[in-house]
Design a protein around this motif. Structure first.
Motif, PDB file in Angstrom:
ATOM      1  N   GLY A  66       0.840  -1.189   0.000  1.00  0.00           N
ATOM      2  CA  GLY A  66       0.000   0.000   0.000  1.00  0.00           C
ATOM      3  C   GLY A  66       0.873   1.236   0.000  1.00  0.00           C
ATOM      4  N   GLY A  67       0.459   2.274  -0.663  1.00  0.00           N
ATOM      5  CA  GLY A  67       1.248   3.502  -0.724  1.00  0.00           C
ATOM      6  C   GLY A  67       1.138   4.322   0.551  1.00  0.00           C
ATOM      7  N   ASN A  68       1.961   5.355   0.651  1.00  0.00           N
ATOM      8  CA  ASN A  68       1.873   6.291   1.764  1.00  0.00           C
ATOM      9  C   ASN A  68       0.691   7.233   1.539  1.00  0.00           C
ATOM     10  N   VAL A  69      -0.113   7.413   2.571  1.00  0.00           N
ATOM     11  CA  VAL A  69      -1.311   8.253   2.470  1.00  0.00           C
ATOM     12  C   VAL A  69      -1.201   9.324   3.540  1.00  0.00           C
ATOM     13  N   SER A  70      -0.694  10.487   3.166  1.00  0.00           N
ATOM     14  CA  SER A  70      -0.314  11.496   4.148  1.00  0.00           C
ATOM     15  C   SER A  70      -0.688  12.900   3.686  1.00  0.00           C
ATOM     16  N   GLY A  71      -0.851  13.793   4.670  1.00  0.00           N
ATOM     17  CA  GLY A  71      -1.110  15.192   4.367  1.00  0.00           C
ATOM     18  C   GLY A  71      -2.485  15.456   3.793  1.00  0.00           C
ATOM     19  N   ASN A  72      -3.464  14.595   4.078  1.00  0.00           N
ATOM     20  CA  ASN A  72      -4.828  14.781   3.592  1.00  0.00           C
ATOM     21  C   ASN A  72      -5.698  15.416   4.673  1.00  0.00           C
ATOM     22  N   GLN A  73      -6.768  16.098   4.245  1.00  0.00           N
ATOM     23  CA  GLN A  73      -7.647  16.798   5.176  1.00  0.00           C
ATOM     24  C   GLN A  73      -9.098  16.442   4.925  1.00  0.00           C
ATOM     25  N   VAL A  74      -9.819  16.179   6.026  1.00  0.00           N
ATOM     26  CA  VAL A  74     -11.262  15.933   5.971  1.00  0.00           C
ATOM     27  C   VAL A  74     -11.927  16.910   6.922  1.00  0.00           C
ATOM     28  N   SER A  75     -12.919  17.653   6.431  1.00  0.00           N
ATOM     29  CA  SER A  75     -13.656  18.600   7.259  1.00  0.00           C
ATOM     30  C   SER A  75     -15.150  18.334   7.108  1.00  0.00           C
ATOM     31  N   ILE A  76     -15.837  18.195   8.247  1.00  0.00           N
ATOM     32  CA  ILE A  76     -17.277  17.918   8.239  1.00  0.00           C
ATOM     33  C   ILE A  76     -17.957  18.932   9.142  1.00  0.00           C
ATOM     34  N   ALA A  77     -19.036  19.549   8.645  1.00  0.00           N
ATOM     35  CA  ALA A  77     -19.725  20.592   9.400  1.00  0.00           C
ATOM     36  C   ALA A  77     -21.220  20.526   9.112  1.00  0.00           C
ATOM     37  N   GLY A  78     -21.964  21.390   9.812  1.00  0.00           N
ATOM     38  CA  GLY A  78     -23.404  21.472   9.601  1.00  0.00           C
ATOM     39  C   GLY A  78     -24.130  20.258  10.145  1.00  0.00           C
TER      40      GLY A  78
END
Length: 320
Positions: free
Chosen positions: A96-108
């Motif tokens: 599996g590759g490196n999975v880094s520096g990602n962002q998840v934002s959930i609101a409302g």
């Protein structure tokens, strides 16, 4: 929902009597720098498929359940089957590759029917060789991912993961000191209240207490206790929210183990008010305590931030 996806193909069938070759699964690529933003979203999904069965090659990865959110996702392919009499041969699962520096934002007002992952990396299953040993694909690094939950109207039916790294044989990679697989993963909780199954693989927690926070409040209820060794926490309060008093406590997570670190002994509310505070883990979970003298008069424990003196002096000179 995924910010980015990379999957390696499965290895096929190969046969050789003298030459060297392979039927390895393909590696998943690195998945980095993606952003997922969901506001007022209801996310449903069916259960994932069972995946391929082993024989003669490696088993295909089971399908992931629908209704989950991934900042990034990388999966290596399963190894195939290699028949040979001589020479070197391999039929290993892809990494599996490196999975880094990602962002998840959930609101409302949002509802997530499964899990939330900052990053997810999975190796492929080992294949088979007629005369030799195939290797399992390894899960990659899932570092420096960020998940942000804003408000008290978010429903998460599953768990929240800063990162998840699993090998092709199903073993999950651990990182007890946050120096490898899950280093730097961050959970931002801005006025959040809710119930989740579990919270995993975050090194940093940034709390902004809800405006309506009160003494003995409980912000997050979990089914599985959250391991907090080697985690770092910041706490702040919204400027126009409730005030807290000396001796008040706020339970941030109702079930927790380990020894977290509050990065500062003071909690700031806006620019002008600061509280002396401490963080403990005990029978009541992760608890923030507002420190100070307790008497029969519930005098607010907050005091004027000394840096406000410079702020007011600047305003005074400007007025002059």
């Amino acid at each position: 929902v995924a910010g980015g996806i990379s999957t390696g193909g499965a290895g096929g069938f190969a046969s050789s009597y003298f030459s060297s070759s392979s039927s390895n699964g393909g590696a998943g690529g690195d998945v980095t720098g993606n952003t997922v933003t969901l506001t007022n979203v209801t996310l449903h999904g069916a259960a994932g498929g069972a995946g391929g069965t082993a024989g003669p090659g490696g088993a295909g990865a089971a399908g992931l359940a629908g209704g989950s959110v991934f900042g990034g996702l990388s999966i290596g392919g399963a190894g195939g089957y290699y028949f040979y009499q001589g020479g070197d041969a391999t039929a290993s699962g892809g990494a599996g590759g490196n999975v880094s520096g990602n962002q998840v934002s959930i609101a409302g007002k949002s509802s997530i029917s499964q899990d939330i992952y900052g990053g997810y990396s999975q190796g492929g299953a080992a294949g088979a060789i007629s005369n030799g040993t195939a290797l399992t694909g390894q899960g990659g690094l899932t570092q420096n991912n960020t998940i942000t939950l804003v408000g008290d109207q978010i429903t998460v039916a599953g768990s929240i993961y800063g990162g998840y790294s699993a090998n092709g044989d199903g073993t999950v990679n651990t990182d007890a000191t946050f120096t490898s697989y899950y280093q730097g993963n961050t959970l931002n909780l801005n006025g959040y209240r809710g119930t989740v199954t579990g919270i995993y693989n975050f090194e940093k927690y940034n709390w902004v207490l809800p405006k309506n926070v009160v003494n003995k409040d409980v912000l997050i209820t979990v089914t599985n206790a959250v391991q907090l060794d080697h985690t770092k926490h910041t706490v702040a309060m919204q400027n126009d929210g409730n005030r807290l008093n000396a001796g008040d406590t706020v339970t941030l997570i109702n079930k927790a183990t380990g020894t977290p670190t509050l990065t500062t002994a003071q909690v700031q509310q806006g620019h002008f008010i600061i509280y002396d505070a401490s963080l403990q883990v005990g029978a009541d979970g992760l608890v923030l305590s507002i420190d100070g003298k307790v008497d029969n008069t519930p005098t607010p424990a907050g005091r004027i931030n000394p840096t406000s003196k410079a702020f007011m002096e600047g305003r005074a000179s400007a007025a002059a």
